[in-house]
Design a protein around this motif. Structure first.
Motif, PDB file in Angstrom:
ATOM      1  N   SER A   1      -1.689   3.277  -0.198  1.00  0.00           N
ATOM      2  CA  SER A   1      -1.268   3.797  -1.500  1.00  0.00           C
ATOM      3  C   SER A   1      -1.685   5.251  -1.666  1.00  0.00           C
ATOM      4  CB  SER A   1      -1.868   2.963  -2.627  1.00  0.00           C
ATOM      5  OG  SER A   1      -1.346   1.659  -2.610  1.00  0.00           O
ATOM      6  N   ILE A   2      -2.901   5.567  -1.265  1.00  0.00           N
ATOM      7  CA  ILE A   2      -3.397   6.945  -1.361  1.00  0.00           C
ATOM      8  C   ILE A   2      -2.570   7.867  -0.475  1.00  0.00           C
ATOM      9  CG2 ILE A   2      -5.355   8.447  -0.811  1.00  0.00           C
ATOM     10  CD1 ILE A   2      -7.166   6.061  -1.684  1.00  0.00           C
TER      11      ILE A   2
ATOM     12  N   GLN B   1     -10.903 -11.271   5.252  1.00  0.00           N
ATOM     13  CA  GLN B   1      -9.557 -10.813   5.596  1.00  0.00           C
ATOM     14  C   GLN B   1      -8.854 -10.242   4.363  1.00  0.00           C
ATOM     15  OE1 GLN B   1      -7.095 -13.881   7.297  1.00  0.00           O
ATOM     16  NE2 GLN B   1      -6.357 -12.489   8.873  1.00  0.00           N
ATOM     17  N   ASN B   2      -9.053 -10.870   3.210  1.00  0.00           N
ATOM     18  CA  ASN B   2      -8.456 -10.361   1.976  1.00  0.00           C
ATOM     19  C   ASN B   2      -9.012  -8.980   1.628  1.00  0.00           C
ATOM     20  OD1 ASN B   2      -6.852 -12.589   1.619  1.00  0.00           O
ATOM     21  ND2 ASN B   2      -8.245 -13.615   0.213  1.00  0.00           N
ATOM     22  N   HIS B   3     -10.303  -8.821   1.820  1.00  0.00           N
ATOM     23  CA  HIS B   3     -10.940  -7.541   1.531  1.00  0.00           C
ATOM     24  C   HIS B   3     -10.394  -6.441   2.454  1.00  0.00           C
ATOM     25  CE1 HIS B   3     -13.925  -4.758   0.087  1.00  0.00           C
ATOM     26  NE2 HIS B   3     -14.290  -4.503   1.336  1.00  0.00           N
TER      27      HIS B   3
ATOM     28  N   VAL C   1      -6.797  -1.713   3.341  1.00  0.00           N
ATOM     29  CA  VAL C   1      -5.637  -1.121   4.014  1.00  0.00           C
ATOM     30  C   VAL C   1      -4.566  -0.775   2.988  1.00  0.00           C
ATOM     31  CG1 VAL C   1      -3.736  -1.587   5.599  1.00  0.00           C
ATOM     32  CG2 VAL C   1      -6.073  -2.212   6.243  1.00  0.00           C
ATOM     33  N   TRP C   2      -4.350  -1.662   2.043  1.00  0.00           N
ATOM     34  CA  TRP C   2      -3.345  -1.424   1.003  1.00  0.00           C
ATOM     35  C   TRP C   2      -3.728  -0.202   0.165  1.00  0.00           C
ATOM     36  CZ3 TRP C   2      -3.457  -1.350  -4.340  1.00  0.00           C
ATOM     37  CH2 TRP C   2      -2.223  -1.318  -4.964  1.00  0.00           C
TER      38      TRP C   2
END
Length: 57
Positions: A15-16, A3-5, A10-11
């Motif tokens: 950002s991109i 889930q962290n990955h 997604v983050w």
């Protein structure tokens, strides 16, 4: 851990995309500024042509 990955991915994509949006916004502003300047030059040119036409020869 998975889930962290996924959250990190997604983050990163966000950002991109945000960076691209900012870049496009800057390009749009630059284009708008150039368009305004072109309009100003066009009006100045028209005035000069008008004065030249009215000048006796």
């Amino acid at each position: 851990m998975e889930q962290n990955h996924e959250l990190y991915e997604v983050w990163m994509k966000n950002s991109i995309m945000t960076g691209k949006i900012v870049e496009l916004h800057q390009q749009l502003k630059a284009f708008a500024d150039l368009k305004k300047l072109a309009e100003q030059y066009r009006n100045e040119f028209k005035e000069l042509m008008k004065k030249d036409k009215d000048t006796p020869r």
